[in-house]
Each structure stands twice: as structure tokens, then as C-alpha cells.
Design a protein around this motif. Structure first.
Motif, mmCIF file in Angstrom:
data_model
loop_
_atom_site.group_PDB
_atom_site.id
_atom_site.type_symbol
_atom_site.label_atom_id
_atom_site.label_comp_id
_atom_site.label_asym_id
_atom_site.label_seq_id
_atom_site.Cartn_x
_atom_site.Cartn_y
_atom_site.Cartn_z
ATOM 1 N N UNK A 190 24.934 -23.202 5.261
ATOM 2 C CA UNK A 190 25.150 -23.294 3.821
ATOM 3 C C UNK A 190 23.873 -22.993 3.060
ATOM 4 N N UNK A 191 24.074 -22.529 1.838
ATOM 5 C CA UNK A 191 22.975 -22.269 0.922
ATOM 6 C C UNK A 191 23.208 -23.113 -0.323
ATOM 7 N N UNK A 192 22.130 -23.527 -0.960
ATOM 8 C CA UNK A 192 22.238 -24.269 -2.218
ATOM 9 C C UNK A 192 21.720 -23.367 -3.326
ATOM 10 N N UNK A 193 22.567 -23.140 -4.345
ATOM 11 C CA UNK A 193 22.124 -22.356 -5.492
ATOM 12 C C UNK A 193 21.823 -23.303 -6.646
ATOM 13 N N UNK A 194 20.857 -22.914 -7.463
ATOM 14 C CA UNK A 194 20.397 -23.735 -8.579
ATOM 15 C C UNK A 194 20.599 -22.981 -9.892
ATOM 16 N N UNK A 195 21.179 -23.663 -10.863
ATOM 17 C CA UNK A 195 21.358 -23.128 -12.207
ATOM 18 C C UNK A 195 20.931 -24.189 -13.205
ATOM 19 N N UNK A 241 34.926 -24.283 -13.954
ATOM 20 C CA UNK A 241 34.975 -22.930 -13.397
ATOM 21 C C UNK A 241 34.779 -22.939 -11.882
ATOM 22 N N UNK A 242 33.877 -23.775 -11.414
ATOM 23 C CA UNK A 242 33.643 -23.860 -9.968
ATOM 24 C C UNK A 242 34.851 -24.448 -9.245
ATOM 25 N N UNK A 243 35.456 -25.457 -9.827
ATOM 26 C CA UNK A 243 36.660 -26.034 -9.216
ATOM 27 C C UNK A 243 37.798 -25.014 -9.176
ATOM 28 N N UNK A 244 37.932 -24.223 -10.238
ATOM 29 C CA UNK A 244 38.956 -23.184 -10.255
ATOM 30 C C UNK A 244 38.664 -22.079 -9.242
ATOM 31 N N UNK A 245 37.394 -21.912 -8.892
ATOM 32 C CA UNK A 245 37.009 -20.919 -7.889
ATOM 33 C C UNK A 245 37.073 -21.497 -6.471
ATOM 34 N N UNK A 246 37.732 -22.647 -6.326
ATOM 35 C CA UNK A 246 37.934 -23.300 -5.034
ATOM 36 C C UNK A 246 36.642 -23.784 -4.371
ATOM 37 N N UNK A 263 27.094 -14.915 -3.289
ATOM 38 C CA UNK A 263 27.036 -13.806 -4.248
ATOM 39 C C UNK A 263 28.203 -13.847 -5.229
ATOM 40 N N UNK A 264 29.400 -14.122 -4.750
ATOM 41 C CA UNK A 264 30.572 -14.158 -5.631
ATOM 42 C C UNK A 264 30.457 -15.282 -6.660
ATOM 43 N N UNK A 265 29.999 -16.448 -6.244
ATOM 44 C CA UNK A 265 29.873 -17.577 -7.173
ATOM 45 C C UNK A 265 28.743 -17.328 -8.165
ATOM 46 N N UNK A 266 27.631 -16.758 -7.697
ATOM 47 C CA UNK A 266 26.542 -16.431 -8.620
ATOM 48 C C UNK A 266 27.002 -15.430 -9.675
ATOM 49 N N UNK A 267 27.755 -14.439 -9.264
ATOM 50 C CA UNK A 267 28.273 -13.437 -10.196
ATOM 51 C C UNK A 267 29.223 -14.071 -11.200
ATOM 52 N N UNK A 268 30.111 -14.936 -10.724
ATOM 53 C CA UNK A 268 31.056 -15.613 -11.615
ATOM 54 C C UNK A 268 30.325 -16.483 -12.636
ATOM 55 N N UNK A 269 29.339 -17.237 -12.185
ATOM 56 C CA UNK A 269 28.592 -18.102 -13.108
ATOM 57 C C UNK A 269 27.801 -17.271 -14.121
ATOM 58 N N UNK A 270 27.209 -16.180 -13.685
ATOM 59 C CA UNK A 270 26.454 -15.320 -14.604
ATOM 60 C C UNK A 270 27.377 -14.707 -15.656
ATOM 61 N N UNK A 323 23.406 -20.020 -19.309
ATOM 62 C CA UNK A 323 22.750 -20.678 -18.175
ATOM 63 C C UNK A 323 21.743 -19.729 -17.528
ATOM 64 N N UNK A 324 20.823 -20.318 -16.773
ATOM 65 C CA UNK A 324 19.802 -19.528 -16.098
ATOM 66 C C UNK A 324 19.853 -19.782 -14.598
ATOM 67 N N UNK A 325 19.993 -18.694 -13.829
ATOM 68 C CA UNK A 325 19.939 -18.796 -12.369
ATOM 69 C C UNK A 325 18.499 -19.087 -11.970
ATOM 70 N N UNK A 326 18.312 -20.097 -11.115
ATOM 71 C CA UNK A 326 16.969 -20.530 -10.733
ATOM 72 C C UNK A 326 16.665 -20.355 -9.254
ATOM 73 N N UNK A 327 17.550 -19.694 -8.516
ATOM 74 C CA UNK A 327 17.270 -19.411 -7.111
ATOM 75 C C UNK A 327 18.197 -20.125 -6.152
#
Length: 169
Positions: A2-7, A21-26, A145-152, A158-162
Motif C-alpha cells: 500500500x501507498x499513503x497519499x497526502x492532500x 468522493x473517496x467513499x463513492x470511489x470505493x 494514480x486514479x484516486x490522485x487524478x479524481x481528487x485533482x 486542494x494541494x497534492x503533497x506527495x
């Protein structure tokens, strides 16, 4: 793995929309964590717990290694200096001291680590103090990648932080 993304989210309203949005994206709610400055009410959000906000895991791993090493030294010294009736018993004692040292080291170090803020989150202290909300999402590598794209796309405020690899126990 797993990877942890930060926003960084600018406010609670944005954080709540991101959660939906994340819950709707399963994305499982247990994999979504929010952190904020002390005193901010994260009632509708899944607040980060001690596993995400402290150095308890790193401390326990370090304590385990140091405890095993010290247990091995004591066990070897005991086996060499105090030979028992049977040779096997001395080496069994040494092995037990390695295990006992590791357990004691992990336990005592985790008690210290639980009170130390996570080094991974140190870079966000200023933003959190300024009122922003940190969103952490734990995802399988193939979904990052898909979740990062959806959030962006859905949260331009919001700002992607890595991202980081999650530490395994």
C-alpha cells in the motif's frame, strides 16, 4: 503493498466533500484519515489515530532490534560464563533471552514512540496550524494514480503533497 497519499484541504467543507468522493470511489472508510490542528472538530470525518500521528511503529521496530541485540549479548554471556548441566539448556536460555529482550525492547520503545509526533507529518505542522486539514489515504499501488487524478479533478482547491510507502509491522 500500500501507498499513503497526502492532500492538504483548505477547510472542513472541502475535507467532507473529499471524504464523500473517496467513499463513492470505493475507498474503504478505514483507509481514509484526516488530521488537523488541536481543537478542530473532525466529527464527520475519520480522524487519524495514534498509528498515523505518532512514531510508535518506527520506535517499536527500533526497540525490537536493540532488544534482540542486547538479549543476544546477555544470552551468549550467560551461556558462556554459566554453563549448566547440559549444553543445550545454555543455548536455549540464550535464545529465550533474545526473544525476551526483543519483546521488552519493542514494548518499552513503543511506549516512548507513542508520545513522539510522526516524522512523516512534521512537514505539515505549519499548514495544520494555519487551519488546513490533512487528508491521508492508504491505497493499493495500482489505485494511487486514479484516486490522485479524481481528487485533482474534483478538488482544485486542494494541494497534492506527495505519497509514501506504508510501513509494515
Amino acid at each position: 503493498m500500500r501507498r499513503r497519499i497526502y492532500w492538504l484541504m483548505p477547510n472542513l467543507a472541502s475535507a467532507r466533500r473529499a471524504m464523500l468522493d473517496l467513499l463513492q470511489a470505493d475507498v474503504e472508510s478505514a483507509r481514509i484519515h484526516f488530521a488537523a490542528a488541536e481543537g478542530v472538530d473532525l466529527a464527520d470525518l475519520h480522524a487519524a489515530n495514534i498509528w498515523q500521528t505518532s512514531d510508535v511503529v518506527h520506535a517499536a521496530k527500533t526497540g525490537l532490534l536493540i532488544g534482540c541485540a542486547l538479549g543476544a549479548l546477555v544470552g551468549l554471556a550467560a551461556a558462556a560464563l554459566f554453563p549448566l548441566v547440559e549444553d543445550n539448556m545454555a543455548w536455549e536460555l540464550a535464545a529465550m533471552l533474545v526473544l525476551l529482550g526483543g519483546l521488552m525492547g519493542a514494548w518499552s520503545a513503543s511506549m516512548v514512540g507513542i508520545s513522539i509526533p510522526s516524522q512523516r507529518l512534521a512537514r505539515f505542522e505549519g499548514a495544520l496550524a494555519a487551519g488546513q486539514i490533512l487528508l491521508m489515504v492508504d491505497l493499493p499501488r495500482e489505485r494511487v494514480q486514479a484516486i490522485e487524478t479524481m481528487l485533482a479533478r474534483t478538488h482544485p482547491e486542494a494541494h497534492f503533497e506527495g505519497e509514501d510507502a506504508l510501513a509494515a509491522l
